[in-house]
Design an enzyme around this catalytic site. Structure first.
Site, short mmCIF file in Angstrom:
data_model
loop_
_atom_site.label_atom_id
_atom_site.label_comp_id
_atom_site.label_asym_id
_atom_site.label_seq_id
_atom_site.Cartn_x
_atom_site.Cartn_y
_atom_site.Cartn_z
N PRO A 1 19.67 41.44 49.81
CA PRO A 1 19.27 40.80 48.55
C PRO A 1 18.92 41.79 47.43
CG PRO A 1 18.28 39.66 50.41
CD PRO A 1 18.97 40.85 50.98
N LYS B 1 32.35 40.32 44.24
CA LYS B 1 32.28 39.88 45.65
C LYS B 1 31.07 40.52 46.34
CE LYS B 1 37.00 38.54 46.40
NZ LYS B 1 37.60 39.10 45.15
N ILE B 2 29.92 40.24 45.80
CA ILE B 2 28.70 40.86 46.29
C ILE B 2 28.51 40.52 47.77
CG2 ILE B 2 26.20 40.97 46.03
CD1 ILE B 2 26.56 40.31 43.10
N ALA C 1 51.56 34.78 42.58
CA ALA C 1 51.99 35.89 43.44
C ALA C 1 51.72 35.65 44.93
CB ALA C 1 51.32 37.19 42.99
N GLN C 2 50.65 34.95 45.26
CA GLN C 2 50.33 34.72 46.69
C GLN C 2 50.95 33.44 47.23
OE1 GLN C 2 46.09 35.39 47.73
NE2 GLN C 2 45.89 36.28 45.68
N ARG D 1 48.60 38.53 38.85
CA ARG D 1 49.88 39.23 38.70
C ARG D 1 50.98 38.43 38.01
NH1 ARG D 1 50.03 40.86 44.87
NH2 ARG D 1 48.54 39.13 44.88
N PRO E 1 41.86 31.04 43.49
CA PRO E 1 42.86 32.12 43.37
C PRO E 1 43.99 31.87 44.36
CG PRO E 1 41.01 32.88 44.69
CD PRO E 1 40.73 31.42 44.35
N GLY E 2 45.05 32.67 44.21
CA GLY E 2 46.14 32.58 45.17
C GLY E 2 47.34 31.86 44.59
P1 BMP Z 1 46.78 37.48 41.95
O1 BMP Z 1 47.07 36.19 41.17
O2 BMP Z 1 47.40 38.69 41.31
O3 BMP Z 1 47.08 37.35 43.40
O4 BMP Z 1 45.20 37.76 41.82
C1 BMP Z 1 44.25 36.98 42.46
C2 BMP Z 1 42.86 37.46 42.10
O5 BMP Z 1 41.89 36.65 42.77
C3 BMP Z 1 42.55 38.89 42.51
O6 BMP Z 1 41.61 39.42 41.59
C4 BMP Z 1 41.90 38.73 43.87
O7 BMP Z 1 41.01 39.79 44.16
C5 BMP Z 1 41.13 37.44 43.69
N1 BMP Z 1 40.89 36.65 44.91
C6 BMP Z 1 41.94 36.22 45.70
O8 BMP Z 1 43.11 36.50 45.43
N2 BMP Z 1 41.67 35.47 46.80
C7 BMP Z 1 40.41 35.13 47.18
O9 BMP Z 1 40.24 34.43 48.15
C8 BMP Z 1 39.35 35.55 46.37
C9 BMP Z 1 39.61 36.30 45.23
O10 BMP Z 1 38.62 36.68 44.46
#
Ligand code: BMP
Length: 210
Positions: free
Chosen positions: A64, A59-60, A170-171, A189, A166-167
């Site tokens: 630059p 997540k830079i 677990a989310q 997760r 992502p999400g």
């Molecule tokens: P998990 O399935 O355990 O919630 O992991 C999600 C992964 O994606 C984590 O590495 C988190 O840092 C990353 N991530 C996220 O959950 N939401 C974002 O918007 C961006 C991410 O990189």
């Protein structure tokens, strides 16, 4: 292609390698983030890359010059792709993309975070971030799997870029709601904390396929 990316946010290299060795057939990529790299060292990227191409989720979010050093370090250590924040603007994104191209690697740009806080600030600018990522020629977007309607819009704006979400798990995001919207879903997760990670990875693989 499975459509599945494993987010391997464990803190122990041995555990990380054990998990990937068991589930590599069900995933396309493995994503590493600070928890693992800060605990195990950046060399863990090369070790994981023996199983699957590695996305370095650093997540830079810097100027630059510093950003290109971070990207270079990831690619020198065997990463296939790097993740950069989009809110940093065009100069940093271009610098990171240039480094990625030197290594034949890819760049994914964070639009808005999948967590609730992603709506507070980032959502206000995420459409513009998607436009910018496309204009600069980045390879894809990181879009919130918890908000399929936002993924749809971001995908429309950045047509042709790969969308990784992502999400899921677990989310609270669901594979079923992201069909046709996400090119890949990222699961952490739900897989690595499962009693049987292989079984869980296979379940996601089948959900994605079905
Ligand atoms: P998990 O399935 O355990 O919630 O992991 C999600 C992964 O994606 C984590 O590495 C988190 O840092 C990353 N991530 C996220 O959950 N939401 C974002 O918007 C961006 C991410 O990189």
């Amino acid at each position: 292609m499975t459509g599945l990316i494993l987010a391997l946010d464990v803190l122990d290299e041995e555990k990380a390698l054990k998990i990937i060795s068991k589930i590599d057939r069900w995933i396309d990529f493995v994503k590493v983030n600070y928890p693992l790299v800060l605990s195990a060292g950046v060399g863990v990227i090369g070790k994981l890359a023996k199983y699957k191409p590695v996305i370095a989720d650093f997540k830079i979010a810097d100027i630059p010059y510093t950003s290109s050093l971070i990207a270079k370090t990831a690619f020198e250590n065997g990463a296939f792709a790097i993740i950069c924040h989009g809110f940093v603007g065009s100069d940093t994104l271009k610098a990171v993309k240039d480094v990625a191209r030197e290594y034949g690697g890819e760049v994914y740009v964070v639009t808005e975070l999948s967590s609730p806080g992603g709506e507070e600030f980032l959502q206000k600018v995420s459409n513009s971030i998607a436009e910018l990522a496309k204009e600069i020629g980045c390879d894809g977007l990181v879009a919130p799997g918890t908000r399929p309607e936002r993924v749809k819009e971001l995908r429309r704006i950045a047509e042709g870029l790969k969308i990784i979400c992502p999400g899921v798990g677990a989310q609270g995001g669901r594979v079923e709601s992201l069909k046709g919207l996400a090119d890949y879903v990222i699961v952490g997760r739900s897989i690595y904390m499962a009693k049987d990670p292989e079984k869980e990875a296979r379940r996601f693989y089948e959900l994605l396929k079905g």
